[in-house]
Design a protein around this motif. Sequence first.
Motif, PDB file in Angstrom:
ATOM      1  N   ASP A  87      10.139  -2.010  -6.957  1.00  0.00           N
ATOM      2  CA  ASP A  87       9.455  -3.234  -6.540  1.00  0.00           C
ATOM      3  C   ASP A  87       9.550  -3.484  -5.036  1.00  0.00           C
ATOM      4  N   THR A  88       8.692  -4.395  -4.576  1.00  0.00           N
ATOM      5  CA  THR A  88       8.744  -4.885  -3.207  1.00  0.00           C
ATOM      6  C   THR A  88       9.637  -6.118  -3.177  1.00  0.00           C
ATOM      7  N   VAL A  89      10.465  -6.264  -2.123  1.00  0.00           N
ATOM      8  CA  VAL A  89      11.441  -7.352  -2.058  1.00  0.00           C
ATOM      9  C   VAL A  89      11.389  -7.996  -0.675  1.00  0.00           C
ATOM     10  N   LYS A  90      12.033  -9.155  -0.550  1.00  0.00           N
ATOM     11  CA  LYS A  90      12.221  -9.802   0.740  1.00  0.00           C
ATOM     12  C   LYS A  90      13.653  -9.538   1.211  1.00  0.00           C
ATOM     13  N   VAL A  91      13.787  -9.195   2.495  1.00  0.00           N
ATOM     14  CA  VAL A  91      15.089  -8.991   3.115  1.00  0.00           C
ATOM     15  C   VAL A  91      15.127  -9.882   4.353  1.00  0.00           C
ATOM     16  N   ASP A 124      13.648 -12.196   6.830  1.00  0.00           N
ATOM     17  CA  ASP A 124      12.258 -12.467   7.192  1.00  0.00           C
ATOM     18  C   ASP A 124      11.405 -11.200   7.169  1.00  0.00           C
ATOM     19  N   ARG A 125      11.923 -10.146   6.559  1.00  0.00           N
ATOM     20  CA  ARG A 125      11.184  -8.876   6.475  1.00  0.00           C
ATOM     21  C   ARG A 125      10.958  -8.503   5.020  1.00  0.00           C
ATOM     22  N   TYR A 126      10.141  -7.474   4.840  1.00  0.00           N
ATOM     23  CA  TYR A 126       9.882  -6.956   3.503  1.00  0.00           C
ATOM     24  C   TYR A 126      10.583  -5.602   3.334  1.00  0.00           C
ATOM     25  N   GLY A 127      10.813  -5.267   2.094  1.00  0.00           N
ATOM     26  CA  GLY A 127      11.407  -3.970   1.792  1.00  0.00           C
ATOM     27  C   GLY A 127      10.844  -3.426   0.491  1.00  0.00           C
ATOM     28  N   THR A 128      11.029  -2.139   0.273  1.00  0.00           N
ATOM     29  CA  THR A 128      10.627  -1.501  -0.977  1.00  0.00           C
ATOM     30  C   THR A 128      11.826  -0.785  -1.569  1.00  0.00           C
ATOM     31  N   MET A 129      12.062  -1.018  -2.860  1.00  0.00           N
ATOM     32  CA  MET A 129      13.137  -0.355  -3.578  1.00  0.00           C
ATOM     33  C   MET A 129      12.649   0.988  -4.109  1.00  0.00           C
ATOM     34  N   TYR A 130      13.449   2.023  -3.897  1.00  0.00           N
ATOM     35  CA  TYR A 130      13.136   3.357  -4.381  1.00  0.00           C
ATOM     36  C   TYR A 130      14.304   3.906  -5.192  1.00  0.00           C
ATOM     37  N   GLU A 131      13.982   4.858  -6.046  1.00  0.00           N
ATOM     38  CA  GLU A 131      15.010   5.648  -6.706  1.00  0.00           C
ATOM     39  C   GLU A 131      15.878   6.311  -5.645  1.00  0.00           C
ATOM     40  N   LEU A 132      17.189   6.234  -5.793  1.00  0.00           N
ATOM     41  CA  LEU A 132      18.101   6.903  -4.868  1.00  0.00           C
ATOM     42  C   LEU A 132      18.243   8.361  -5.312  1.00  0.00           C
ATOM     43  N   LEU A 133      17.682   9.226  -4.530  1.00  0.00           N
ATOM     44  CA  LEU A 133      17.718  10.644  -4.866  1.00  0.00           C
ATOM     45  C   LEU A 133      19.098  11.224  -4.592  1.00  0.00           C
ATOM     46  N   LYS A 134      19.590  11.993  -5.520  1.00  0.00           N
ATOM     47  CA  LYS A 134      20.856  12.698  -5.311  1.00  0.00           C
ATOM     48  C   LYS A 134      20.538  13.954  -4.505  1.00  0.00           C
ATOM     49  N   ALA A 170       0.833  -1.202   0.000  1.00  0.00           N
ATOM     50  CA  ALA A 170       0.000   0.000   0.000  1.00  0.00           C
ATOM     51  C   ALA A 170       0.868   1.253   0.000  1.00  0.00           C
ATOM     52  N   GLU A 171       2.016   1.202   0.702  1.00  0.00           N
ATOM     53  CA  GLU A 171       2.931   2.350   0.697  1.00  0.00           C
ATOM     54  C   GLU A 171       3.503   2.563  -0.701  1.00  0.00           C
ATOM     55  N   ARG A 172       3.913   1.480  -1.347  1.00  0.00           N
ATOM     56  CA  ARG A 172       4.467   1.615  -2.700  1.00  0.00           C
ATOM     57  C   ARG A 172       3.425   2.177  -3.661  1.00  0.00           C
ATOM     58  N   GLU A 173       2.177   1.707  -3.524  1.00  0.00           N
ATOM     59  CA  GLU A 173       1.103   2.197  -4.388  1.00  0.00           C
ATOM     60  C   GLU A 173       0.826   3.673  -4.125  1.00  0.00           C
ATOM     61  N   ALA A 174       0.890   4.090  -2.847  1.00  0.00           N
ATOM     62  CA  ALA A 174       0.656   5.496  -2.508  1.00  0.00           C
ATOM     63  C   ALA A 174       1.725   6.380  -3.149  1.00  0.00           C
ATOM     64  N   ALA A 175       2.989   5.925  -3.110  1.00  0.00           N
ATOM     65  CA  ALA A 175       4.068   6.695  -3.724  1.00  0.00           C
ATOM     66  C   ALA A 175       3.876   6.791  -5.232  1.00  0.00           C
ATOM     67  N   LYS A 176       3.454   5.696  -5.850  1.00  0.00           N
ATOM     68  CA  LYS A 176       3.212   5.696  -7.293  1.00  0.00           C
ATOM     69  C   LYS A 176       2.104   6.677  -7.669  1.00  0.00           C
ATOM     70  N   ARG A 177       1.003   6.646  -6.921  1.00  0.00           N
ATOM     71  CA  ARG A 177      -0.112   7.535  -7.233  1.00  0.00           C
ATOM     72  C   ARG A 177       0.252   8.995  -6.994  1.00  0.00           C
ATOM     73  N   ALA A 178       1.010   9.246  -5.921  1.00  0.00           N
ATOM     74  CA  ALA A 178       1.428  10.618  -5.635  1.00  0.00           C
ATOM     75  C   ALA A 178       2.292  11.167  -6.765  1.00  0.00           C
TER      76      ALA A 178
END
Length: 398
Positions: A161-165, A167-177, A141-149
């Motif tokens: 994308d969403t990934v596994k780290v 036993d936890r989950y993570g979300t990949m984002y553009e690395l802002l300079k 839902a967080e990833r979808e919110a960022a996409k819609r925003a």
Amino acid sequence: MKTTVENNRLTLFPEGRIDSTNAAALESDIMAAVGENPGADIVIDAGNLEYISSAGLRVLMKLRRQAKKALPVVNVSPEVYDIFEITGFTELLDVRKRLREVSVEGCQEMGSGANGTVYRYTPDEMIKVFRAGLSLPEIEAEREAAKRAFLLGVPCAIAFDTVKVGDRYGTMYELLKAGTLEERIREKPERLEALAERSTKLLRELHAIEIPEGGMPSADRALHGSIDRLTADFTPGEIDQMHALYASIPQMNRFIHNDYHAKNIMETGDGELLLIDLGDAGAGNPLYDLIHCYLIYNIMGAGTGEKRDDAMSFIGLTYGELRRFWRVFGETYFGSAERAAAMDTLLEPYGLMMYYASAMANPILPAQYHPLYAQNMRQQVLSRYDELLGSLAGAWQE
């Protein structure tokens, strides 16, 4: 077939190969589990599914028709996903491929908050690793919110994308300079007032964005969700009063960030301001952001320690710097010091309610704080219920 039930969500775990020899037995097991959990949301975790034939797909189709709503099939291997795609079932079911697994070992930590920690992953990617206990639907839902925003024109990082780290989950984002405003202020403390003014003007611009119907989830979902988790500490009548106070805020469909502070606003090398951490973003009344900002800059930490001017807050600014930041924020957003002071008086009890409710609903808060926080909620907020109900709505002007 293994099944689990949590928070009214029934998860089914089919295994191995499903074909004409065992499809009937699978159907019997599925329908028995559904019958034992009437009304539960159904999710199929296909992590251990190696193959599914047309007979197995017909079982899923029958379940889809019975559920009368989207049927998520998650953790699907590439081979099984191909079967769903070739048969057209990706258009009938909510089929999601198995998450790729990554490691943050050796990665530079960039910051942390209540829900997770952010790491630099590659020269072009950063990863937010969420705390244990957050479900995959919450994280997606967080990833979808960022996409819609982003599509609405909100200046923010692209969510991948969403990934596994582990036993936890993570979300990949553009690395802002870019660097956070907290980092910029640490580098040059004399920029605090200018950055506070610029970020406040950006917030006013964001609050002018009209969200189309259904374009984003309601921004008050986290507020009411926190209150609903407090039944062990408050009576049903007190829970109703908390809901009523928030419900008295007029409905609007403006963009709301819901966590707008100096660690979630970044400045690029050419001075552009960008937002991160949009997990709670949604459509609502700008008052939600204003309450949360008041909470961050005036209340956070009050329950566990003294707010000396030289004491460091959780967002990396001292409490003295927070008050300087808030003074500029109020005068910039509300147009004058007088109106800012009047709004402070109205925002404070709502900020206190948000602080105590969100803290008590968060499992990381030690249990020994609950009685104190509940007592404070009653004394500082609920005892003033009649006075507070509708007070913000009556004074609010854009």
